[in-house]
Scaffold this motif. Structure first.
Motif, PDB file in Angstrom:
ATOM      1  N   TRP A  43      -3.275  26.638  35.052  1.00 31.04           N
ATOM      2  CA  TRP A  43      -4.101  27.078  33.936  1.00 31.04           C
ATOM      3  C   TRP A  43      -3.937  28.557  33.635  1.00 31.04           C
ATOM      4  O   TRP A  43      -4.006  28.975  32.479  1.00 31.04           O
ATOM      5  CB  TRP A  43      -5.576  26.748  34.177  1.00 31.04           C
ATOM      6  N   TYR A  44      -3.688  29.386  34.661  1.00 30.41           N
ATOM      7  CA  TYR A  44      -3.596  30.819  34.414  1.00 30.41           C
ATOM      8  C   TYR A  44      -2.265  31.212  33.781  1.00 30.41           C
ATOM      9  O   TYR A  44      -2.110  32.321  33.302  1.00 30.41           O
ATOM     10  CB  TYR A  44      -3.841  31.617  35.701  1.00 30.41           C
ATOM     11  N   PHE A  45      -1.270  30.300  33.756  1.00 30.35           N
ATOM     12  CA  PHE A  45      -0.010  30.551  33.060  1.00 30.35           C
ATOM     13  C   PHE A  45       0.139  29.708  31.800  1.00 30.35           C
ATOM     14  O   PHE A  45       1.155  29.792  31.117  1.00 30.35           O
ATOM     15  CB  PHE A  45       1.182  30.293  33.975  1.00 30.35           C
ATOM     16  N   LEU A  46      -0.861  28.873  31.483  1.00 33.61           N
ATOM     17  CA  LEU A  46      -0.749  28.018  30.299  1.00 33.61           C
ATOM     18  C   LEU A  46      -0.694  28.828  29.014  1.00 33.61           C
ATOM     19  O   LEU A  46      -0.034  28.420  28.061  1.00 33.61           O
ATOM     20  CB  LEU A  46      -1.921  27.043  30.239  1.00 33.61           C
ATOM     21  N   GLY A  47      -1.376  29.951  28.952  1.00 29.22           N
ATOM     22  CA  GLY A  47      -1.306  30.799  27.772  1.00 29.22           C
ATOM     23  C   GLY A  47       0.102  31.300  27.538  1.00 29.22           C
ATOM     24  O   GLY A  47       0.606  31.309  26.412  1.00 29.22           O
ATOM     25  N   LEU A  48       0.781  31.713  28.600  1.00 31.41           N
ATOM     26  CA  LEU A  48       2.164  32.171  28.480  1.00 31.41           C
ATOM     27  C   LEU A  48       3.086  31.021  28.111  1.00 31.41           C
ATOM     28  O   LEU A  48       3.994  31.180  27.290  1.00 31.41           O
ATOM     29  CB  LEU A  48       2.613  32.796  29.804  1.00 31.41           C
ATOM     30  N   GLN A  49       2.875  29.841  28.699  1.00 28.95           N
ATOM     31  CA  GLN A  49       3.694  28.684  28.362  1.00 28.95           C
ATOM     32  C   GLN A  49       3.474  28.295  26.900  1.00 28.95           C
ATOM     33  O   GLN A  49       4.417  27.899  26.213  1.00 28.95           O
ATOM     34  CB  GLN A  49       3.380  27.516  29.288  1.00 28.95           C
ATOM     35  N   GLU A  50       2.247  28.424  26.433  1.00 30.12           N
ATOM     36  CA  GLU A  50       1.950  28.121  25.035  1.00 30.12           C
ATOM     37  C   GLU A  50       2.651  29.112  24.114  1.00 30.12           C
ATOM     38  O   GLU A  50       3.198  28.731  23.076  1.00 30.12           O
ATOM     39  CB  GLU A  50       0.437  28.160  24.824  1.00 30.12           C
ATOM     40  N   LEU A  51       2.654  30.385  24.475  1.00 34.55           N
ATOM     41  CA  LEU A  51       3.376  31.378  23.674  1.00 34.55           C
ATOM     42  C   LEU A  51       4.868  31.092  23.656  1.00 34.55           C
ATOM     43  O   LEU A  51       5.541  31.304  22.641  1.00 34.55           O
ATOM     44  CB  LEU A  51       3.124  32.783  24.221  1.00 34.55           C
ATOM     45  N   LEU A  52       5.416  30.602  24.767  1.00 34.40           N
ATOM     46  CA  LEU A  52       6.845  30.295  24.829  1.00 34.40           C
ATOM     47  C   LEU A  52       7.229  29.145  23.912  1.00 34.40           C
ATOM     48  O   LEU A  52       8.393  29.041  23.508  1.00 34.40           O
ATOM     49  CB  LEU A  52       7.259  29.980  26.267  1.00 34.40           C
ATOM     50  N   THR A  53       6.280  28.263  23.592  1.00 38.40           N
ATOM     51  CA  THR A  53       6.599  27.189  22.653  1.00 38.40           C
ATOM     52  C   THR A  53       6.606  27.684  21.212  1.00 38.40           C
ATOM     53  O   THR A  53       7.161  27.014  20.345  1.00 38.40           O
ATOM     54  CB  THR A  53       5.591  26.032  22.772  1.00 38.40           C
ATOM     55  N   MET A  54       5.993  28.838  20.953  1.00 41.64           N
ATOM     56  CA  MET A  54       5.863  29.334  19.584  1.00 41.64           C
ATOM     57  C   MET A  54       6.851  30.439  19.233  1.00 41.64           C
ATOM     58  O   MET A  54       7.199  30.595  18.065  1.00 41.64           O
ATOM     59  CB  MET A  54       4.447  29.877  19.363  1.00 41.64           C
TER      60      MET A  54
END
Length: 132
Positions: A43-54
Motif C-alpha cells: 500500500w505504501y508504494f501503490l501511489g508510485l505504482q499508480e503514477l507509473l501507469t500514467m
C-alpha cells in the motif's frame, strides 16, 4: 510523562493481543512458476505504482516525488512565521495537506480501482479487487 507511558503500554498490549488472536491474510507460499501478473505493490508504494501507469518512469519515479518532497522541504524556509499555532502556518499546512491528499488518492485508486491485469475498473461495475 506517566500518562503517556501508560497509554503507550496499553496500546502495545492491545496490539499484541489483537495480533495474537487475528491471523494475517497471507497468500499461499511463493511459487516462481505461477506469479500474479502484474503484482500490486504494498500500500505504501501503490501511489508510485499508480503514477507509473500514467506517466513516463522518469517523470513518475523521480520528477513528481522529487518536486513534492522538495516543496515539503522548502516550506519551513518560505513560511518563516515563528508561531507554533496551526492557523498562523497556512502555507506549510497547505503544502503538507496537498502532498498527503495526493498520496491518499493514489493509494485508494491503486487499491480499489485496479482490477485484473492492473486495468482501471469501477468497483460498482466489476466488484472490488482488493488484496493485502
Amino acid at each position: 510523562l506517566v500518562i503517556e507511558l501508560a497509554s503507550i503500554l496499553i496500546l502495545l498490549a492491545c496490539i499484541t493481543i489483537f495480533s495474537a488472536m487475528v491471523r494475517a491474510p497471507l497468500l499461499s507460499l511463493a511459487d516462481f512458476n505461477a506469479t500474479p501478473n502484474p503484482s500490486k505493490a504494498p500500500w505504501y508504494f501503490l501511489g508510485l505504482q499508480e503514477l507509473l501507469t500514467m506517466f513516463h518512469p522518469m517523470v513518475a519515479g523521480v520528477t513528481i516525488p522529487g518536486v513534492a518532497l522538495g516543496l515539503i522541504a522548502l516550506s519551513p524556509y518560505v513560511d518563516k512565521n515563528p508561531s507554533n499555532k496551526p492557523e498562523d502556518r497556512r502555507f506549510a499546512i497547505a503544502i503538507f495537506t496537498l502532498f498527503v491528499m495526493m498520496f491518499a488518492v493514489m493509494v485508494i485508486i491503486g487499491s480499489f480501482f485496479r482490477g485484473p491485469g492492473f486495468n482501471f475498473t469501477f468497483p460498482w461495475k466489476d466488484g472490488v479487487f482488493f488484496e493485502l
